[in-house]
Motif scaffolding. Structure first.
Motif, PDB file in Angstrom:
ATOM      1  N   ASP A   1     -31.271 -10.099  39.429  1.00  0.00           N
ATOM      2  CA  ASP A   1     -30.330 -10.921  40.194  1.00  0.00           C
ATOM      3  C   ASP A   1     -29.397 -11.738  39.297  1.00  0.00           C
TER       4      ASP A   1
ATOM      5  N   ARG B   1     -29.528 -10.981  49.351  1.00  0.00           N
ATOM      6  CA  ARG B   1     -29.843 -10.140  50.513  1.00  0.00           C
ATOM      7  C   ARG B   1     -28.981 -10.473  51.744  1.00  0.00           C
TER       8      ARG B   1
ATOM      9  N   GLU C   1     -21.402 -17.940  53.010  1.00  0.00           N
ATOM     10  CA  GLU C   1     -21.400 -16.608  53.632  1.00  0.00           C
ATOM     11  C   GLU C   1     -19.979 -16.155  53.959  1.00  0.00           C
TER      12      GLU C   1
ATOM     13  N   SER D   1     -25.393  -9.409  47.441  1.00  0.00           N
ATOM     14  CA  SER D   1     -26.412  -8.377  47.342  1.00  0.00           C
ATOM     15  C   SER D   1     -27.746  -8.977  46.878  1.00  0.00           C
ATOM     16  N   CYS D   2     -27.687  -9.815  45.852  1.00  0.00           N
ATOM     17  CA  CYS D   2     -28.923 -10.385  45.295  1.00  0.00           C
ATOM     18  C   CYS D   2     -29.541 -11.420  46.227  1.00  0.00           C
TER      19      CYS D   2
ATOM     20  N   ILE E   1     -25.824  -9.030  51.728  1.00  0.00           N
ATOM     21  CA  ILE E   1     -24.990  -7.824  51.769  1.00  0.00           C
ATOM     22  C   ILE E   1     -25.863  -6.655  51.339  1.00  0.00           C
ATOM     23  N   SER E   2     -25.819  -5.557  52.118  1.00  0.00           N
ATOM     24  CA  SER E   2     -26.766  -4.478  51.812  1.00  0.00           C
ATOM     25  C   SER E   2     -26.180  -3.423  50.874  1.00  0.00           C
ATOM     26  N   ILE E   3     -25.763  -3.867  49.714  1.00  0.00           N
ATOM     27  CA  ILE E   3     -25.364  -2.917  48.658  1.00  0.00           C
ATOM     28  C   ILE E   3     -26.295  -3.216  47.486  1.00  0.00           C
ATOM     29  N   ARG E   4     -26.803  -2.159  46.840  1.00  0.00           N
ATOM     30  CA  ARG E   4     -27.759  -2.397  45.753  1.00  0.00           C
ATOM     31  C   ARG E   4     -27.050  -2.992  44.528  1.00  0.00           C
TER      32      ARG E   4
ATOM     33  N   PRO F   1     -34.013  -7.740  45.600  1.00  0.00           N
ATOM     34  CA  PRO F   1     -33.393  -6.541  46.148  1.00  0.00           C
ATOM     35  C   PRO F   1     -33.920  -5.262  45.501  1.00  0.00           C
ATOM     36  N   ASP F   2     -34.358  -5.290  44.264  1.00  0.00           N
ATOM     37  CA  ASP F   2     -35.018  -4.115  43.708  1.00  0.00           C
ATOM     38  C   ASP F   2     -36.083  -4.581  42.724  1.00  0.00           C
TER      39      ASP F   2
END
Lengths: 331, 168
Positions: free
Chosen positions: A9, A283, A248, A280-281, A285-288, A2-3
């Motif tokens: 993660d 991918r 999920e 998030s980690c 959920i789209s929050i950093r 994610p980044d």
């Protein structure tokens, strides 16, 4: 990923802490008021050229002090005697020097990613500043002498904060704890009372401080952390492959509650937070993840109260928390 | 019945704990029960130390009160709290502490890490000590235990000599 931060993660932060004591003073638990002031004076003088900010705990409110604990800048133990303790911080708060905690000096370097060599570099540099001016309690056989023998030798504790939801949910933590203890390391829950690991957050750290060099200890920590990262990732993949809908569903329900709830207590927050961070980690959920890591600190009780600038009841705090969560995850 | 801890999964494990005559019952799901078990194995550092100290206490039959002359801390008190009073306690309770340190730190009792900057004489002593230790390791490897023991005594003897130097 994610980044771009490697291992983000699983690893949130890492830390290197060194325990040091003045050779000619009793350990902090045995200091009288004058000696405690002397210990503070010596450390402040030795660090004067290095532009650290001195925070006198006795001039702070209990909430301000607690907020420093939540930001990992000081330990809970330091708050037992705020009138005879102090802490020195650098500008970016990667270095904190606690004075008169369990030992006279606790030099702590704190890094917001898995970079133990960087944390060690910051801590050793501060140790060099201090030891060029101060005479530390040191024994040629036993190394640095500390108030508790669990720190004797290097006085060094290296640690990493790990997010292990998949290992926790799949009931693997017993195995993990046993495996790390064989390596002279220890794993404990980071939030919550006793050994409860709220938010599925754990601290991995070295137990042995005597008979191994600092770099041996750091190498052990590095490789054990790498193994934990691999292990957690494998179980995450297995959970998703095994029952994708179940996983999920769990994560999305947490997202739904976090987006909509009007009040949330700390325990529930930690549970939902863990789901969001995993989502998030992975991918889903789209929050950093770094947003969630900031939220982890700002949603803690004292930090919430400090941001509000007034004292809050439990109910008011839970309402503020829910509102903060929504602001941060929508941003 | 739902699990008391997470309130999400059905409680499939029913735990009964009896402590000092007080009985408590917990109804947990399989995952929370696993966590509970972990809690028992995840003893913190201080718990480890205190259990070692209490273990050490039970093997000492003869009771002699040992006290640090510098700060007044006694070994009995240390056994209760795990906290030493001052750096000199390490000299006052040396043999007990060395054995305890060995048990805490995986059998090792010789520091090998950073050394604070010291005077030239002290550096000289540190180098001499390093040589002695190397020779001792070699003697052990060669199974010359008599020599190894002699070198070990010499290493130990250097400590008080250096303390006197400091006070001179």
């Amino acid at each position: 990923m994610p980044d771009s931060v490697p291992d983000r993660d699983v690893v949130l932060t890492c830390r290197v802490r060194l325990a040091r004591n003045h050779a000619d003073l009793p350990f902090p638990g045995f200091l009288d008021v004058e000696q405690a002031q002397e210990s503070i004076r010596r450390a402040t003088n030795a660090l004067e050229p290095h532009e650290l900010r001195t925070v006198s705990l006795d001039r702070m409110t209990p909430i301000q002090r607690q907020a420093l604990v939540e930001r990992h800048l000081i330990s809970r133990d330091l708050l037992r005697t705020p009138e005879r303790s102090a802490v020195l911080l650098n500008d970016d708060e990667t270095l904190s020097v606690m004075i008169n905690e369990e030992d006279h000096l606790r030099v702590q370097a704190f890094v917001n990613r898995f970079d133990l060599p960087l944390a060690a570099k910051i801590a050793f540099e501060a140790d060099d500043w201090l030891s060029s001016k101060l005479s530390f309690a040191y024994d040629i056989e036993l190394g640095y002498l500390t108030a508790c023998p669990t720190n004797t030798g290097t006085g060094m504790r290296a640690s990493a904060m790990l997010h292990l939801p998949a290992l926790t949910w799949s009931g693997e933590m017993g195995k993990v704890t046993q495996a790390v203890s064989k390596l002279g390391l220890t794993l404990r829950g980071l939030y919550g009372e006793g050994s409860e690991a709220q938010g599925d957050l754990y601290q991995l750290s070295n137990q042995v401080t005597l008979g191994r060099t600092e770099s041996d200890i750091l190498d052990d920590m590095q490789s054990a952390t790498n193994q934990m990262v691999d292990w957690e990732r494998k179980v995450r993949v297995a959970l998703h492959a095994g029952d994708r809908i179940a996983l999920e569903d769990r994560l999305m329900r947490a997202l739904g509650v976090m987006e909509r709830a009007r009040r949330m207590n700390a325990k529930e927050f930690m549970q939902r937070w863990s789901c969001l961070r995993l989502g998030s980690c992975m991918r889903l959920i789209s929050i950093r993840p770094d947003t969630l890591d900031r939220l982890l600190v700002t949603a803690q009780p004292a930090s919430l109260e400090q941001a509000t600038g007034e004292s809050l009841t439990d109910e008011q705090r839970d309402i503020r928390r829910a509102s903060l969560v929504q602001t941060m995850i929508k941003a | 019945m739902l699990c008391e801890n997470c309130g999400q999964q059905p409680a499939t494990v029913h735990l009964t704990t009896i402590v000092g005559g007080d009985k408590t019952e917990q109804h947990l799901c399989a995952a929370c029960c696993q966590k509970h078990k972990q809690a028992l194995t995840m003893a913190g550092m201080s718990t480890l130390l205190l259990s070692l100290l209490q273990g050490a206490g039970s093997t000492q039959h003869e009771h002699v009160e040992m006290r640090c002359e510098c700060c007044g801390q006694t070994y009995d008190e240390f056994q209760k709290t795990g906290m030493l009073g001052c750096p000199k306690c390490y000299d006052a309770f040396r043999s007990q502490l060395v054995s305890l340190l060995g048990r805490i730190h995986g059998g090792k009792t010789q520091h090998t890490g950073r050394i604070p900057p010291r005077s030239e004489e002290q550096n000289h002593a540190a180098k001499r000590l390093e040589t002695l230790r190397r020779d001792m390791d070699r003697a052990v490897a060669d199974e010359d235990f008599e020599l190894a023991a002699k070198l070990r005594d010499e290493i130990r003897a250097m400590q008080p000599a250096r303390e006197e130097e400091k006070h001179a």
